[in-house]
Design an enzyme around this catalytic site. Sequence first.
Site, PDB file in Angstrom:
ATOM      1  N   LYS A 181       0.912  -1.192   0.027  1.00 34.66           N
ATOM      2  CA  LYS A 181      -0.087  -0.076   0.008  1.00 34.66           C
ATOM      3  C   LYS A 181       0.953   1.238   0.066  1.00 34.66           C
ATOM      4  O   LYS A 181       1.493   1.642   1.160  1.00 34.66           O
ATOM      5  CB  LYS A 181      -0.964  -0.090   1.260  1.00 34.66           C
ATOM      6  CG  LYS A 181      -2.107   1.025   1.106  1.00 34.66           C
ATOM      7  CD  LYS A 181      -2.271   1.824   2.069  1.00 34.66           C
ATOM      8  CE  LYS A 181      -1.587   2.881   2.738  1.00 34.66           C
ATOM      9  NZ  LYS A 181      -1.469   4.055   1.590  1.00 34.66           N
ATOM     10  N   GLY A 219      -4.144   1.403   5.365  1.00 34.92           N
ATOM     11  CA  GLY A 219      -2.907   1.008   5.770  1.00 34.92           C
ATOM     12  C   GLY A 219      -3.234   0.426   7.265  1.00 34.92           C
ATOM     13  O   GLY A 219      -2.611  -0.617   7.647  1.00 34.92           O
ATOM     14  N   CYS A 290      14.882  10.753   5.460  1.00 37.31           N
ATOM     15  CA  CYS A 290      14.643  10.352   6.944  1.00 37.31           C
ATOM     16  C   CYS A 290      16.084  10.572   7.645  1.00 37.31           C
ATOM     17  O   CYS A 290      16.042  10.781   8.879  1.00 37.31           O
ATOM     18  CB  CYS A 290      14.094   9.075   7.256  1.00 37.31           C
ATOM     19  SG  CYS A 290      15.062   7.812   6.148  1.00 37.31           S
ATOM     20  N   GLU A 389      10.666  16.000  13.726  1.00 42.41           N
ATOM     21  CA  GLU A 389      11.321  15.881  12.265  1.00 42.41           C
ATOM     22  C   GLU A 389      10.502  17.246  11.521  1.00 42.41           C
ATOM     23  O   GLU A 389       9.118  17.012  11.501  1.00 42.41           O
ATOM     24  CB  GLU A 389      10.877  14.698  11.917  1.00 42.41           C
ATOM     25  CG  GLU A 389      11.429  14.353  10.645  1.00 42.41           C
ATOM     26  CD  GLU A 389      11.116  12.716  10.116  1.00 42.41           C
ATOM     27  OE1 GLU A 389      10.011  12.397  10.415  1.00 42.41           O
ATOM     28  OE2 GLU A 389      12.035  12.240   9.569  1.00 42.41           O
TER      29      GLU A 389
HETATM   30  P1  NAD Z   1       3.246   8.964   7.021  1.00 44.65           P
HETATM   31  O1  NAD Z   1       3.570   8.250   8.255  1.00 44.65           O
HETATM   32  O2  NAD Z   1       2.332   9.916   7.086  1.00 44.65           O
HETATM   33  O3  NAD Z   1       2.580   7.895   5.955  1.00 44.65           O
HETATM   34  C1  NAD Z   1       3.311   6.695   5.726  1.00 44.65           C
HETATM   35  C2  NAD Z   1       2.306   5.493   5.048  1.00 44.65           C
HETATM   36  O4  NAD Z   1       1.501   5.241   5.679  1.00 44.65           O
HETATM   37  C3  NAD Z   1       1.604   6.104   3.993  1.00 44.65           C
HETATM   38  O5  NAD Z   1       1.478   5.167   2.815  1.00 44.65           O
HETATM   39  C4  NAD Z   1       0.302   6.294   4.502  1.00 44.65           C
HETATM   40  O6  NAD Z   1      -0.942   6.216   3.635  1.00 44.65           O
HETATM   41  C5  NAD Z   1       0.107   5.285   5.578  1.00 44.65           C
HETATM   42  N1  NAD Z   1      -0.658   5.464   6.695  1.00 44.65           N
HETATM   43  C6  NAD Z   1      -1.218   6.535   7.209  1.00 44.65           C
HETATM   44  N2  NAD Z   1      -1.937   6.227   8.353  1.00 44.65           N
HETATM   45  C7  NAD Z   1      -1.919   5.037   8.623  1.00 44.65           C
HETATM   46  C8  NAD Z   1      -2.438   4.286   9.513  1.00 44.65           C
HETATM   47  N3  NAD Z   1      -3.088   4.452  10.583  1.00 44.65           N
HETATM   48  N4  NAD Z   1      -2.127   2.843   9.802  1.00 44.65           N
HETATM   49  C9  NAD Z   1      -1.266   2.466   8.768  1.00 44.65           C
HETATM   50  N5  NAD Z   1      -0.711   3.192   7.519  1.00 44.65           N
HETATM   51  C10 NAD Z   1      -1.089   4.571   7.467  1.00 44.65           C
HETATM   52  O7  NAD Z   1       4.557   9.293   6.345  1.00 44.65           O
HETATM   53  P2  NAD Z   1       4.971  10.273   5.312  1.00 44.65           P
HETATM   54  O8  NAD Z   1       4.586  11.691   5.486  1.00 44.65           O
HETATM   55  O9  NAD Z   1       4.359   9.388   3.962  1.00 44.65           O
HETATM   56  O10 NAD Z   1       6.395  10.065   4.926  1.00 44.65           O
HETATM   57  C11 NAD Z   1       7.440  10.801   5.652  1.00 44.65           C
HETATM   58  C12 NAD Z   1       8.019  10.111   6.852  1.00 44.65           C
HETATM   59  O11 NAD Z   1       8.603   8.771   6.598  1.00 44.65           O
HETATM   60  C13 NAD Z   1       8.930  10.992   7.608  1.00 44.65           C
HETATM   61  O12 NAD Z   1       8.674  10.557   8.906  1.00 44.65           O
HETATM   62  C14 NAD Z   1      10.186   9.797   7.294  1.00 44.65           C
HETATM   63  O13 NAD Z   1      11.274  10.151   8.146  1.00 44.65           O
HETATM   64  C15 NAD Z   1       9.907   8.554   7.247  1.00 44.65           C
HETATM   65  N6  NAD Z   1      10.583   7.887   6.631  1.00 44.65           N
HETATM   66  C16 NAD Z   1      11.516   6.870   7.261  1.00 44.65           C
HETATM   67  C17 NAD Z   1      12.531   6.073   6.422  1.00 44.65           C
HETATM   68  C18 NAD Z   1      13.243   4.925   7.391  1.00 44.65           C
HETATM   69  O14 NAD Z   1      13.792   4.358   6.367  1.00 44.65           O
HETATM   70  N7  NAD Z   1      13.521   5.246   8.379  1.00 44.65           N
HETATM   71  C19 NAD Z   1      12.563   6.243   5.087  1.00 44.65           C
HETATM   72  C20 NAD Z   1      11.788   7.319   4.524  1.00 44.65           C
HETATM   73  C21 NAD Z   1      11.030   7.852   4.993  1.00 44.65           C
END
Ligand code: NAD
Length: 487
Positions: A181, A219, A290, A389
């Site tokens: 997803k 998700g 990240c 962040e």
């Molecule tokens: P997000 O947490 O808002 O969303 C990530 C994913 O989760 C999306 O597909 C979203 O639709 C889904 N989602 C939303 N609510 C959910 C729920 N309740 N249950 C399950 N899934 C749900 O993050 P974002 O804004 O898309 O991405 C940015 C974030 O990702 C930053 O915090 C960044 O640091 C992190 N990130 C981490 C890494 C790593 O490897 N540690 C790599 C890239 C990005």
Amino acid sequence: MNLGEPRNLIDGKLVNSSSGAVFENINPATEELIGVCADATRDDLDQAIAGARRAFDTTDWSLDAAFRKKCLLQFYEALKEATDELREVLIAEAGAPRLLTHGVQLVTYIEAMPYWANLAVDFDYETQMTDIEFMGQPQRRLMRREAVGVVGAITPWNFPVYLNLCKLAPALAAGNSVVLKPAPDTPWSATVLGRLIAEKTDIPAGVVNVVASSDHQLGAILSEDPRVDLVTFTGSTATGRRVMQSASSTLKKVFLELGGKSASIVLDDIEVEKIAPMLATVCTHAGQGCALQTRLLLARSQYEKGIEQMKVAFENFPYGDPNDPSKLQGPQVSKLQQERVLAYIEKGKAEGARLITGGGVPSHLPKGYYVEPTIFADVDPDSTIAQEEIFGPVLCIIPYDDDDDAIRIANNSLYGLSGAVSGRDEARALSVARRIRTGTIGVNGGQWFSVDTPFGGYKQSGLGRENGRLGFEEYLETKVMALPAAR
Ligand code: NAD
């Protein structure tokens, strides 16, 4: 060139949404519509999970490593052929600078695919343990590693092709079936992969499902579903906590790659001037990484001079149209993200940090969700902008007294993803690096990114490790088989 793919992949078929609904895909650099994507419903997700379950339970996929290798190599060939299309998708929907698509955004990980194809067959799934005695009887034990089952993979938008592939490839190599997803901001970075799998590989129907949707709740439903055995999630720490909660009702395994607030420590024996351009790379991809080092720790002895040098580096940082190959910073991915970053900048001002450069929307870029490369100095290490962040091109500079003080400030974070230490005396820099509580750390510009580097976070930056053999083993269960041994 046809750009993007509007259909999801559900149980072997490329399909529209069962409701017929679509959602818009917006280019963040132009604010224009680039196309649409099928808006998967909860019924569509249900079918995808059912397909993944059936494929895992009733086909040889998890047992036939040689076939998995063949399929992963077919996928690799398909990805190579589709590199140009994926590049244009990344630039158009994620605002990814073109230059980065020749590296970590795209090409680096396509080139990593044979690593997973080979590991599928090279991994020792069954090993003999040393015999034991039980109630006077000798016992032989075999330790077997096997696929966990159905994997729910949830990904963000910042490095979408890479993040989709670095979950799909090891999960498949290990013999699992997957329901992916992706984030609603970057659907095509996933649906194109679905199309390649459906059209260019022998991967059986149901083994890979791609369910793009505007509904974030999909998700949560995926994390909760009892037919799913493991959830692998990359995204924010706040959502990671929710994923863990959803997964708790069925006690499924969770594997989390979350946020970061990494610190770069410049020791007092090295001139900031020498490394200022490297430190400015925090603006790469508009700070939407990240592992970027968003806190800069400078010794008081070179604090003001260091701020001046960072100001010059930031004011020369190449940003603008992501199509232009000379740019390293494009727009934020969406209006929402631009507003979030600007709100953090206002918060920084309100908290009393000193704005050195940037701080707003660039006047020469009237279209697109851009934010100027921004530096705050005199940042209180406990303030919001030093702790949370921001996910934008914003650097927080913090002064420190001595090495112990720098280490204390760097570790004063709920995150523990990455970091950096720079110093002329390498032994001293390494000893500081050893005391930083993070999953990766670069010393004197050292780069750790590679498919065989286990990547992940300490503390609230995550659980588990992606990539490398450790990353592969996240997708395996462990079974011990015991049988009487000959005396
Ligand atoms: P997000 O947490 O808002 O969303 C990530 C994913 O989760 C999306 O597909 C979203 O639709 C889904 N989602 C939303 N609510 C959910 C729920 N309740 N249950 C399950 N899934 C749900 O993050 P974002 O804004 O898309 O991405 C940015 C974030 O990702 C930053 O915090 C960044 O640091 C992190 N990130 C981490 C890494 C790593 O490897 N540690 C790599 C890239 C990005």
